[in-house]
Design a protein around this motif. Structure first.
Motif, mmCIF file in Angstrom:
data_model
loop_
_atom_site.group_PDB
_atom_site.id
_atom_site.type_symbol
_atom_site.label_atom_id
_atom_site.label_comp_id
_atom_site.label_asym_id
_atom_site.label_seq_id
_atom_site.Cartn_x
_atom_site.Cartn_y
_atom_site.Cartn_z
ATOM 1 N N VAL A 1 -13.568 -2.185 -3.013
ATOM 2 C CA VAL A 1 -13.209 -3.517 -2.216
ATOM 3 C C VAL A 1 -12.236 -3.600 -1.644
ATOM 4 C CG1 VAL A 1 -13.596 -5.722 -3.232
ATOM 5 C CG2 VAL A 1 -15.364 -4.566 -4.035
ATOM 6 N N ILE A 2 -11.148 -3.139 -2.515
ATOM 7 C CA ILE A 2 -9.890 -3.533 -1.942
ATOM 8 C C ILE A 2 -9.532 -2.977 -0.307
ATOM 9 C CG2 ILE A 2 -7.211 -2.780 -2.029
ATOM 10 C CD1 ILE A 2 -6.952 -4.220 -4.111
ATOM 11 N N THR A 3 -9.965 -1.527 -0.384
ATOM 12 C CA THR A 3 -9.732 -0.644 0.744
ATOM 13 C C THR A 3 -10.694 -1.424 1.946
ATOM 14 O OG1 THR A 3 -11.077 1.103 -0.023
ATOM 15 C CG2 THR A 3 -8.634 1.394 -0.209
ATOM 16 N N GLY A 4 -11.850 -1.632 1.434
ATOM 17 C CA GLY A 4 -13.169 -2.076 2.231
ATOM 18 C C GLY A 4 -12.240 -3.366 2.890
ATOM 19 N N PHE A 5 -11.774 -4.453 2.163
ATOM 20 C CA PHE A 5 -11.325 -5.301 2.960
ATOM 21 C C PHE A 5 -10.151 -5.297 3.830
ATOM 22 C CE2 PHE A 5 -12.745 -8.370 -0.731
ATOM 23 C CZ PHE A 5 -13.297 -9.105 0.179
ATOM 24 N N ILE A 6 -9.169 -4.264 3.462
ATOM 25 C CA ILE A 6 -8.261 -4.006 4.463
ATOM 26 C C ILE A 6 -8.776 -3.445 5.650
ATOM 27 C CG2 ILE A 6 -6.131 -2.548 4.553
ATOM 28 C CD1 ILE A 6 -5.651 -2.934 1.502
ATOM 29 N N GLY A 7 -9.742 -2.566 5.483
ATOM 30 C CA GLY A 7 -10.322 -1.763 6.392
ATOM 31 C C GLY A 7 -11.013 -2.591 7.345
ATOM 32 N N ALA A 8 -11.640 -3.625 6.918
ATOM 33 C CA ALA A 8 -12.372 -4.565 7.996
ATOM 34 C C ALA A 8 -11.514 -5.255 8.551
ATOM 35 C CB ALA A 8 -13.606 -5.190 6.914
ATOM 36 N N PHE A 9 -10.586 -5.842 7.998
ATOM 37 C CA PHE A 9 -9.665 -6.734 8.655
ATOM 38 C C PHE A 9 -8.768 -5.695 9.530
ATOM 39 C CE2 PHE A 9 -9.456 -9.789 4.974
ATOM 40 C CZ PHE A 9 -9.501 -10.809 5.853
ATOM 41 N N LYS A 10 -8.679 -4.494 9.549
ATOM 42 C CA LYS A 10 -8.138 -3.777 10.625
ATOM 43 C C LYS A 10 -9.083 -3.305 11.607
ATOM 44 C CE LYS A 10 -5.629 -0.912 8.348
ATOM 45 N NZ LYS A 10 -4.310 0.004 7.725
ATOM 46 N N ALA A 11 -10.289 -3.647 11.756
ATOM 47 C CA ALA A 11 -11.296 -3.226 12.396
ATOM 48 C C ALA A 11 -10.986 -3.439 13.903
ATOM 49 C CB ALA A 11 -12.864 -3.966 12.184
ATOM 50 N N TYR A 12 -11.403 -2.390 14.674
ATOM 51 C CA TYR A 12 -11.023 -2.269 16.222
ATOM 52 C C TYR A 12 -11.917 -1.352 16.915
ATOM 53 C CZ TYR A 12 -8.704 -2.157 20.922
ATOM 54 O OH TYR A 12 -8.483 -1.785 22.006
ATOM 55 N N SER A 13 -11.813 -0.099 16.322
ATOM 56 C CA SER A 13 -12.379 0.942 17.269
ATOM 57 C C SER A 13 -13.900 0.752 17.329
ATOM 58 C CB SER A 13 -12.034 2.321 16.680
ATOM 59 O OG SER A 13 -12.562 2.341 15.207
ATOM 60 N N ASP A 14 -14.349 0.119 16.270
ATOM 61 C CA ASP A 14 -16.006 -0.043 16.076
ATOM 62 C C ASP A 14 -16.597 -0.869 17.088
ATOM 63 O OD1 ASP A 14 -15.300 1.388 13.886
ATOM 64 O OD2 ASP A 14 -16.123 -0.187 12.361
ATOM 65 N N ILE B 1 -5.118 -11.655 0.789
ATOM 66 C CA ILE B 1 -6.658 -11.346 0.216
ATOM 67 C C ILE B 1 -6.374 -10.313 -0.910
ATOM 68 C CG2 ILE B 1 -8.875 -10.292 0.724
ATOM 69 C CD1 ILE B 1 -9.213 -12.724 1.885
ATOM 70 N N THR B 2 -5.532 -9.458 -0.669
ATOM 71 C CA THR B 2 -5.349 -8.215 -1.483
ATOM 72 C C THR B 2 -4.626 -8.763 -2.876
ATOM 73 O OG1 THR B 2 -4.916 -6.745 0.186
ATOM 74 C CG2 THR B 2 -4.334 -5.914 -2.035
#
Ligand SMILES: Nc1ncnc2c1ncn2[C@@H]1O[C@H](COP(=O)(O)OP(=O)(O)O)[C@@H](O)[C@H]1O
Ligand SMILES: [Mg+2]
Lengths: 369, 301
Positions: free
Chosen positions: B224-237, B287-288
């Motif tokens: 969940v934590i890495t998921g939140f961080i990853g989604a906040f940093k989304a760009y390439s998708d 959030i973290t």
């Protein structure tokens, strides 16, 4: 509740790709466990003890045979309906729940007419905790308990539903030696107090002998002998049982029966009427030796260990299967051995000498008179 | 003597850490401080290294920029939708995988395949599935029409359709890793717990809620934590689906906004980019922290 096992057999499909024959974990187990007794299921690792227990608990389905609880055939009953309590070697306490919550867990599963109120549950949990003397630790997590305390919690959890049968799979093997001694007395006490038919699995013969009303010795899935501990010790059915029970272990010799005499090496050591002539294996319990200056059985003395009440005479003999044999003798006989002597002679107690067929390793009976 | 020895041990410890600290300091902490400073310098020009003055103007600009607000909204939607959904679905699939015996290895490999596939390649596949061209409406639209629905332009059409594809794509991309972690977490739960639960007559559902979930909670929490961080940093998708001009498509994310402010067609504003980056940093940090607080009660190590 008595438990009856009828021709119980369990085969597992082979995991070995090359060898496709099934693993027979339990073979033709036939036994009637009397009500309210403590049974020790004993055997070396891999002999099918846990599988037998799982068949009784219902966690495994037998390939053949049946299990009865009292008069009821429970062979096809799932474990939750059999009314059993199970204790695991590693306790399997839920680490995230407190002791109280762990003990309450089975009660909270009750449904329908068996459902209990919160107060009844707490009362039962406290009662079970008191029985195993952990009622002071109810708010702790399992991680904050010692091994012995965890084991008690596991037993309390297994007992809280008042099972008809209590099954313990190597419950002491994760404890250190002192705790093991203490806890096994504890298990005996709890069993006596509750009167629940209990099956206790162990690979430690001393453990099984000391607390069981009856022991079952197993090897490679087959029952070797069933009986009261002392009976089995005094009267082993075969070489395996004789070797498996007793510390220090029984001494084994290659021998001959000639003209009604047991001959070890060159010495005719004991009259054995009724035993057939020919090569045999002879087992002599350490306490079966009598120190005699003129004894018939001559051995090379290696050392004498004084252990207080007893002395242990370590010697060697050409006929022995092991390099050293060990005799336990009352310390009043200490004067009879001179430590610098190179030879020592024994007479044998007939009741402590067992003969076995060399090929089948089954017991050969003889007449001592 | 003893004191000296323990101090020496202390120094030794720090010496071992030194390379990593230097590295982190040089590539993480220093740039972070630098960005923080930039974000308060008005009109910073990286070529001439000059600026007009200091203040909160950059933040004020960014927070009033409709593109940033759009990116903020997109990012939040993405986070709120994809993190719970992907974790939940991954958990379901893992539990399924864990409870079957035949074909388990094959299925595990199949579920893991997207992880070793390039993001842009997956993006291409999604284009084929969803994009409307002059020649075809895309596979998904064919299906919709088959069932008697109106075809939708998922790539250049209404906002909800684009958001749907972006979320679907994100979930699809992050799923394999989560499944991998969760299947191994589930497999490492001691079977004796389940045997004990079975003997006690515990229902499947209760076993899952009271035993399985607490047992794998550390892994779940990590996801969940890495998921939140990853989604906040989304760009390439978003780039893989909608191309580089995300502002025009209305599908920009915060990181995309930062990138555009630096290097995009409308770029060259490091001060604004810094302010946006700091805002993102603050959000992720908050959030973290909230996550960590919640986990104190619900995660069992
Ligand atoms: N689930 C299983 N699948 C295949 N073989 C098994 C399984 N469980 C036990 N066995 C085999 O059955 C035999 C008896 O095992 P077990 O009852 O666990 O022995 P013990 O508890 O006496 O050490 C062993 O040879 C073991 O490898
Ligand atoms: Mg076992």
């Amino acid at each position: 509740m008595k438990v009856v096992l009828r021709n119980l057999t369990k085969k597992f499909p082979s995991r070995d790709k090359k060898n496709k024959t099934d693993v027979v974990a339990v073979s033709n187990f036939d036994f009637e466990i009397p009500d309210g007794k403590l049974i020790g299921l004993l055997g070396p690792s891999g002999c099918g003890k846990s599988t037998t227990l799982n068949l009784i608990s219902g966690l495994e389905k037998p390939t053949e045979g049946q299990v009865f609880f009292g008069e009821d055939d429970v062979t096809n009953l799932p474990p939750e309906h059999r009314g059993i309590g199970l204790v695991f070697q590693n306790y399997a306490l839920y680490p995230h729940l407190t002791v109280r919550q762990n003990i309450l867990f089975p009660l909270e599963n009750l449904k329908g007419k068996d459902k209990l109120s919160k107060e009844e549950m707490l009362e039962k949990a406290t009662e079970a905790a008191k029985l195993v003397q952990i009622d002071e630790l109810m708010e702790r997590k399992p991680g904050e308990l010692s091994g012995g305390q965890q084991q008690r919690v596991a037993i309390a959890r297994a007992l809280v539903k008042r099972p008809k049968v209590l099954l313990l799979d190597e419950p002491l093997s994760n404890l250190d030696a002192r705790l093991r001694l203490q806890t096994r007395e504890e298990i005996k006490r709890i069993q006596k107090e509750t009167g629940i038919t209990t099956i206790f699995v162990t690979h430690d013969q001393e453990e099984a002998m000391s607390i069981s009303d009856m022991i079952v010795v197993m090897k490679d899935g087959m029952v070797q002998q069933i009986g009261r501990p002392q009976e089995v010790y005094d009267n082993p059915a075969n070489l395996f049982v004789a070797k498996f029970l007793g510390t220090p272990p029984v001494n084994i010799f290659q021998g001959q029966v000639k003209d009604g005499q047991l001959v070890l090496g060159e010495d005719a050591v004991l009259p054995v009427k009724g035993a057939p002539d020919g090569p045999v294996l002879a087992g002599i319990r350490p306490e079966g030796f009598l120190l005699r200056k003129s004894g018939a059985f001559r051995c090379q003395l290696s050392s004498v260990e004084v252990m207080g009440r007893d002395i242990s005479v370590v010697a060697s003999n050409k006929a022995a299967m092991s390099p050293m044999i060990r005799a336990i003798i009352g310390s009043e006989n200490l004067a009879e051995v001179s430590v610098d002597a190179s030879q020592v002679s024994f007479d044998l107690k007939p009741s402590k000498v067992f003969l076995f067929d060399k090929r089948t390793e089954e017991r050969l009976h003889f007449n001592t008179k | 003597m003893i004191k000296w020895k323990s101090r020496f041990n202390n120094i030794k410890g720090w010496l071992y850490l030194l390379p990593a600290i230097l590295f982190l300091g040089f590539f993480m902490v220093y740039p972070l401080i630098d960005v923080f400073v930039y974000s308060f310098e008005e009109g910073y020009n990286s070529a001439s290294q000059t600026y007009f003055g200091t203040g909160t103007y950059n933040y004020s600009y960014v927070l009033h920029d409709p593109y940033f607000l759009q990116a903020l909204k997109n990012t939040f939607l993405l986070v709120v939708i994809t993190v719970p959904l992907s974790t939940g679905i991954a958990l379901l699939i893992s539990v399924g995988l864990n409870s079957i015996k035949p074909l388990r290895n094959l299925l595990q490999t199949v579920y893991f395949l997207p992880y070793v596939t390039n993001t842009l390649a997956v993006g291409l596949v999604f284009m084929i599935l969803f994009k409307k061209t002059a020649y075809s409406d895309g596979l998904v639209n064919l299906l919709i029409q088959w069932f008697g629905g109106e075809s939708v332009d998922f790539i250049d059409g209404p906002y909800w359709a684009k958001m749907f594809v972006l979320c679907l794509y994100t979930i699809w991309v992050v799923m394999p890793f989560k499944i991998l972690i969760l299947t191994s977490a589930l497999a490492s739960v001691n079977q004796d717990y389940y045997k004990a639960a079975r003997v006690d007559g515990t229902s499947k559902f209760r076993t899952f809620m009271r035993i399985t979930l607490p047992m794998i909670s550390p892994m779940l929490f990590y996801l969940v934590i890495t998921g939140f961080i990853g989604a906040f940093k989304a760009y390439s998708d978003a780039v893989a689906l909608f191309g580089t001009n995300l502002n025009a498509a209305g599908m920009n994310t915060i990181v995309g906004y930062v990138y555009d402010m630096l290097y995009g067609d409308s770029g060259g504003y490091p001060s604004y980019a810094s302010a946006a980056a700091i805002i993102l940093f603050a959000i992720v940090l908050t959030i973290t922290c909230i996550n960590l607080l919640i986990s104190r009660k619900n995660v069992h190590y």
